[in-house]
Motif scaffolding. Structure first.
Motif, PDB file in Angstrom:
ATOM      1  N   ILE A  34     -11.298   1.904  34.353  1.00 26.92           N
ATOM      2  CA  ILE A  34     -11.624   1.602  35.751  1.00 26.92           C
ATOM      3  C   ILE A  34     -11.308   2.782  36.661  1.00 26.92           C
ATOM      4  O   ILE A  34     -12.091   3.132  37.537  1.00 26.92           O
ATOM      5  CB  ILE A  34     -10.859   0.341  36.207  1.00 26.92           C
ATOM      6  CG1 ILE A  34     -11.409  -0.892  35.492  1.00 26.92           C
ATOM      7  CG2 ILE A  34     -10.971   0.155  37.728  1.00 26.92           C
ATOM      8  CD1 ILE A  34     -10.545  -2.127  35.666  1.00 26.92           C
ATOM      9  N   LEU A  38     -15.473   4.365  35.378  1.00 29.47           N
ATOM     10  CA  LEU A  38     -16.347   3.278  35.842  1.00 29.47           C
ATOM     11  C   LEU A  38     -17.160   3.658  37.069  1.00 29.47           C
ATOM     12  O   LEU A  38     -18.339   3.313  37.188  1.00 29.47           O
ATOM     13  CB  LEU A  38     -15.501   2.030  36.136  1.00 29.47           C
ATOM     14  CG  LEU A  38     -16.261   0.809  36.660  1.00 29.47           C
ATOM     15  CD1 LEU A  38     -17.344   0.361  35.680  1.00 29.47           C
ATOM     16  CD2 LEU A  38     -15.294  -0.339  36.933  1.00 29.47           C
ATOM     17  N   PHE A  39     -16.559   4.382  37.990  1.00 27.08           N
ATOM     18  CA  PHE A  39     -17.239   4.685  39.261  1.00 27.08           C
ATOM     19  C   PHE A  39     -17.685   6.139  39.343  1.00 27.08           C
ATOM     20  O   PHE A  39     -17.694   6.741  40.420  1.00 27.08           O
ATOM     21  CB  PHE A  39     -16.319   4.320  40.430  1.00 27.08           C
ATOM     22  CG  PHE A  39     -15.976   2.846  40.458  1.00 27.08           C
ATOM     23  CD1 PHE A  39     -16.925   1.909  40.820  1.00 27.08           C
ATOM     24  CD2 PHE A  39     -14.712   2.412  40.078  1.00 27.08           C
ATOM     25  CE1 PHE A  39     -16.615   0.552  40.823  1.00 27.08           C
ATOM     26  CE2 PHE A  39     -14.390   1.067  40.081  1.00 27.08           C
ATOM     27  CZ  PHE A  39     -15.357   0.135  40.454  1.00 27.08           C
ATOM     28  N   MET A  50     -12.521   0.284  45.421  1.00 34.02           N
ATOM     29  CA  MET A  50     -12.837  -0.596  44.298  1.00 34.02           C
ATOM     30  C   MET A  50     -11.680  -0.642  43.296  1.00 34.02           C
ATOM     31  O   MET A  50     -11.361  -1.718  42.763  1.00 34.02           O
ATOM     32  CB  MET A  50     -14.114  -0.114  43.609  1.00 34.02           C
ATOM     33  CG  MET A  50     -15.379  -0.320  44.437  1.00 34.02           C
ATOM     34  SD  MET A  50     -15.742  -2.073  44.741  1.00 34.02           S
ATOM     35  CE  MET A  50     -16.342  -2.576  43.124  1.00 34.02           C
ATOM     36  N   THR A 107     -21.181  -1.369  33.066  1.00 32.79           N
ATOM     37  CA  THR A 107     -21.327  -1.360  34.529  1.00 32.79           C
ATOM     38  C   THR A 107     -21.930  -2.659  35.032  1.00 32.79           C
ATOM     39  O   THR A 107     -22.215  -2.789  36.218  1.00 32.79           O
ATOM     40  CB  THR A 107     -22.217  -0.188  34.962  1.00 32.79           C
ATOM     41  OG1 THR A 107     -23.531  -0.360  34.394  1.00 32.79           O
ATOM     42  CG2 THR A 107     -21.639   1.145  34.501  1.00 32.79           C
ATOM     43  N   ASN A 112     -21.817  -2.153  39.619  1.00 30.36           N
ATOM     44  CA  ASN A 112     -20.568  -1.530  40.060  1.00 30.36           C
ATOM     45  C   ASN A 112     -20.787  -0.560  41.219  1.00 30.36           C
ATOM     46  O   ASN A 112     -19.891  -0.337  42.034  1.00 30.36           O
ATOM     47  CB  ASN A 112     -19.901  -0.798  38.895  1.00 30.36           C
ATOM     48  CG  ASN A 112     -20.754   0.332  38.344  1.00 30.36           C
ATOM     49  OD1 ASN A 112     -21.961   0.179  38.188  1.00 30.36           O
ATOM     50  ND2 ASN A 112     -20.131   1.457  38.020  1.00 30.36           N
ATOM     51  N   PRO A 116     -21.356  -4.186  44.927  1.00 27.71           N
ATOM     52  CA  PRO A 116     -19.928  -4.278  44.597  1.00 27.71           C
ATOM     53  C   PRO A 116     -19.371  -5.698  44.585  1.00 27.71           C
ATOM     54  O   PRO A 116     -18.534  -6.023  43.737  1.00 27.71           O
ATOM     55  CB  PRO A 116     -19.256  -3.420  45.677  1.00 27.71           C
ATOM     56  CG  PRO A 116     -20.264  -3.299  46.777  1.00 27.71           C
ATOM     57  CD  PRO A 116     -21.596  -3.345  46.107  1.00 27.71           C
ATOM     58  N   TYR A 119     -20.552  -7.378  41.441  1.00 28.37           N
ATOM     59  CA  TYR A 119     -19.836  -6.790  40.303  1.00 28.37           C
ATOM     60  C   TYR A 119     -18.416  -7.367  40.217  1.00 28.37           C
ATOM     61  O   TYR A 119     -17.964  -7.747  39.125  1.00 28.37           O
ATOM     62  CB  TYR A 119     -19.747  -5.267  40.437  1.00 28.37           C
ATOM     63  CG  TYR A 119     -18.861  -4.657  39.380  1.00 28.37           C
ATOM     64  CD1 TYR A 119     -19.340  -4.417  38.101  1.00 28.37           C
ATOM     65  CD2 TYR A 119     -17.518  -4.369  39.652  1.00 28.37           C
ATOM     66  CE1 TYR A 119     -18.516  -3.899  37.112  1.00 28.37           C
ATOM     67  CE2 TYR A 119     -16.685  -3.851  38.673  1.00 28.37           C
ATOM     68  CZ  TYR A 119     -17.191  -3.619  37.402  1.00 28.37           C
ATOM     69  OH  TYR A 119     -16.368  -3.124  36.432  1.00 28.37           O
ATOM     70  N   PHE A 123     -16.994  -9.362  37.069  1.00 29.84           N
ATOM     71  CA  PHE A 123     -15.845  -8.761  36.389  1.00 29.84           C
ATOM     72  C   PHE A 123     -14.697  -9.760  36.291  1.00 29.84           C
ATOM     73  O   PHE A 123     -14.080  -9.918  35.231  1.00 29.84           O
ATOM     74  CB  PHE A 123     -15.390  -7.509  37.141  1.00 29.84           C
ATOM     75  CG  PHE A 123     -14.192  -6.831  36.529  1.00 29.84           C
ATOM     76  CD1 PHE A 123     -14.356  -5.809  35.612  1.00 29.84           C
ATOM     77  CD2 PHE A 123     -12.893  -7.216  36.869  1.00 29.84           C
ATOM     78  CE1 PHE A 123     -13.250  -5.177  35.031  1.00 29.84           C
ATOM     79  CE2 PHE A 123     -11.790  -6.604  36.297  1.00 29.84           C
ATOM     80  CZ  PHE A 123     -11.972  -5.581  35.377  1.00 29.84           C
ATOM     81  N   GLN A 192     -19.027   6.900  30.327  1.00 34.39           N
ATOM     82  CA  GLN A 192     -19.092   5.443  30.337  1.00 34.39           C
ATOM     83  C   GLN A 192     -19.560   4.908  28.985  1.00 34.39           C
ATOM     84  O   GLN A 192     -19.014   3.935  28.463  1.00 34.39           O
ATOM     85  CB  GLN A 192     -20.020   4.964  31.449  1.00 34.39           C
ATOM     86  CG  GLN A 192     -19.466   5.167  32.849  1.00 34.39           C
ATOM     87  CD  GLN A 192     -20.447   4.728  33.929  1.00 34.39           C
ATOM     88  OE1 GLN A 192     -21.603   4.427  33.646  1.00 34.39           O
ATOM     89  NE2 GLN A 192     -19.984   4.700  35.167  1.00 34.39           N
TER      90      GLN A 192
END
Length: 488
Positions: A34, A38-39, A50, A107, A112, A116, A119, A123, A192
């Motif tokens: 994360i 992830l971003f 996030m 994702t 993601n 948001p 997501y 999640f 990823q």
């Protein structure tokens, strides 16, 4: 060793190998994924927001879900099936938690970055499913110890076997996590994708080892077991709170679990931002993980010569020394290697000592209440572990933000002040908690080997009297007090 005991030992070792392969992947690397991959492509503010939101949500879910674990233990205790009490939950829990784990390393369709809120909702649902199913898998797996062992010697042996399997699983994961991510990245073109490749390996390992455990392990019939006495869900917490030795053991356990989870999760950050070489995590710390396989082999030998408390306290002291080494090691390779070995060396011994003490409180609780609640009692361990893991994930996310260790940050971006804060949390806080653990254990936990042996004799005496009464058709007979009860 009898053939049946050897078979149980082999297949139980395999089961714990897969269990801890999943456990450490789940505990250590979700938050790492994360905060790092992830971003990718998002701006720094969005990433920080996030990461903070997800870290806080994980802590909230795991803390709220704590109350669920004892009820899951009651569900397992009350289970009757042709496959036994524990195997259905090992298989079902293992498949569901590892499948959910894989989805958490995606994702979720790109939401993601584009959606948001959607997501976060998906999640959190997946995380809740994974966490709950893992609890079933975990409780059922460790509940097998009292189902396949009863005496002090048997439990030391099967506890050693279990922790050996867990140690092998931890070592394999630590060694192969970074190479598997790099391989996946090279094969599929992104970091990823590398993490997803790693998650799929975890899925395969977890499901395969759970299946082999269910096929290979055979539960023993116990003379002191009470399988026909179902526990009502309204009685779940009274089972825990009325067992004073279980309650007093819980705090030292939690202090240890939190310290271990916090240090282990921060270790990848340590190698990347303090030591200055992220790739060396697998070569140094991963290779050092092999000592957990070696150290647990000495556990039966140690417990034949010293009490569990003596073995436990020495192991905790070694862990404290290792944290002192990490505090001053910096980028000194020799000190980092020594610190890594000293940190990992006592882990299986500490874990096994606490686990077997917790297992003995099952017999103590039955001796006090007249009802045997193995899975409810052992559900306290994942409850504490989950609470410790939740707080450690929250603390790690906060430390990563405060110390600037998120996104594409490099070692050049980390200030000396950041390093001081990082070391205080990674080393100073666990040292204080481990000292507290030893103090509480010394003052309040009284269930030593001699006391437990007498309890087992009393339980066997009661069971024999109950069988005799049943055979003679005697009803409503008041049991005579046992030797321990008379003394108390």
């Amino acid at each position: 060793m009898k053939h049946s005991n050897l078979r149980n030992s082999i297949f139980y070792l395999i089961g714990l190998l897969g269990h801890d392969f999943f456990y450490f992947a789940f505990t250590l690397y979700i938050i790492k994924f994360i905060t790092s991959a992830l971003f990718t492509g998002a701006d720094g503010h969005y990433t920080d927001t996030m990461v903070a939101t997800i870290s806080g949500a994980i802590v909230t879910i795991r803390v709220v879900e704590l109350v669920l674990d004892p009820f899951l233990g009651a569900l397992i205790d009350n289970t009757k099936s042709r496959f036994g009490r524990y195997k259905p939950w090992i298989m079902l829990g293992g498949v569901v938690c590892s499948s959910s784990f894989v989805l958490l390393f995606t994702t979720l369709g790109g939401t993601n970055l584009t959606h948001p809120v959607l997501y976060l909702c998906m999640f959190l649902v997946l995380f809740l499913i994974m966490d709950g199913s893992y609890s079933l898998y975990d409780i059922a797996m460790w509940s097998m110890i009292p189902a396949i062992s009863t005496t002090y010697e048997e439990r030391n042996r099967i506890g050693t076997v279990a922790r050996l399997g867990a140690g092998i699983g931890q070592a394999l994961l630590t060694i192969f996590v970074m190479p598997s991510i790099i391989l996946g990245k090279n094969l599929f073109g992104s970091e990823q994708a590398g993490w997803l490749f790693f998650a799929i390996i975890v899925l395969v390992c977890t499901c395969l080892t759970a299946l082999l455990t269910c096929i290979g392990v055979k539960e023993h019939e116990s003379a002191i077991d009470t399988p026909n006495e179902k526990t009502k869900f309204t009685e779940v917490f009274s089972v825990i709170f009325k067992n004073d030795q279980l309650a007093w053991l819980a705090l030292p356990n939690w202090c240890y679990y939190f310290s271990l989870a916090l240090v282990s999760t921060l270790m990848t950050y340590y190698f990347q931002y303090v030591y200055g070489n992220a790739a060396s995590y697998s070569t140094i710390f991963g290779t050092a993980t092999l000592v957990v396989v070696v150290s647990i082999l000495f556990y039966p030998w140690l417990t034949r010569r010293f009490s569990r408390k003596q073995v436990l306290f020495v192991a905790l002291s070694v862990m404290i020394v290792s944290l002192a080494f990490f505090t001053f090691a910096g980028n000194n390779t020799v000190m980092v290697v020594i610190a890594s070995v000293l940190f990992l060396l006592p882990q299986p011994i500490i874990f096994t000592s606490f686990l077997l003490e917790l297992t003995d409180t099952i017999d103590y609780g039955q001796w006090k209440s007249g009802k045997r609640n193995a899975s409810i009692t052992l559900a306290v361990r994942p409850l504490l572990d989950k609470f410790a893991g939740a707080l450690s994930n929250g603390v790690v996310g906060l430390v990563a933000l405060v110390c600037g260790m998120t996104g594409a940050a490099s070692i050049a971006d980390i200030t000396s002040g950041n390093i001081v804060v990082f070391k205080t949390i990674m080393c100073g806080l666990p040292i204080a908690l481990l000292l507290l653990s030893m103090f509480v254990y010394q003052k309040k936990f009284k269930l030593n080997t001699a006391f437990h042996a007498q309890i087992m004799k009393d339980l066997e005496q009661r069971a024999a009297e109950d069988r005799q009464d049943s055979a003679e058709g005697v009803e409503d007979k008041q049991p005579q007090k046992t030797m321990v009860e008379q003394a108390i």
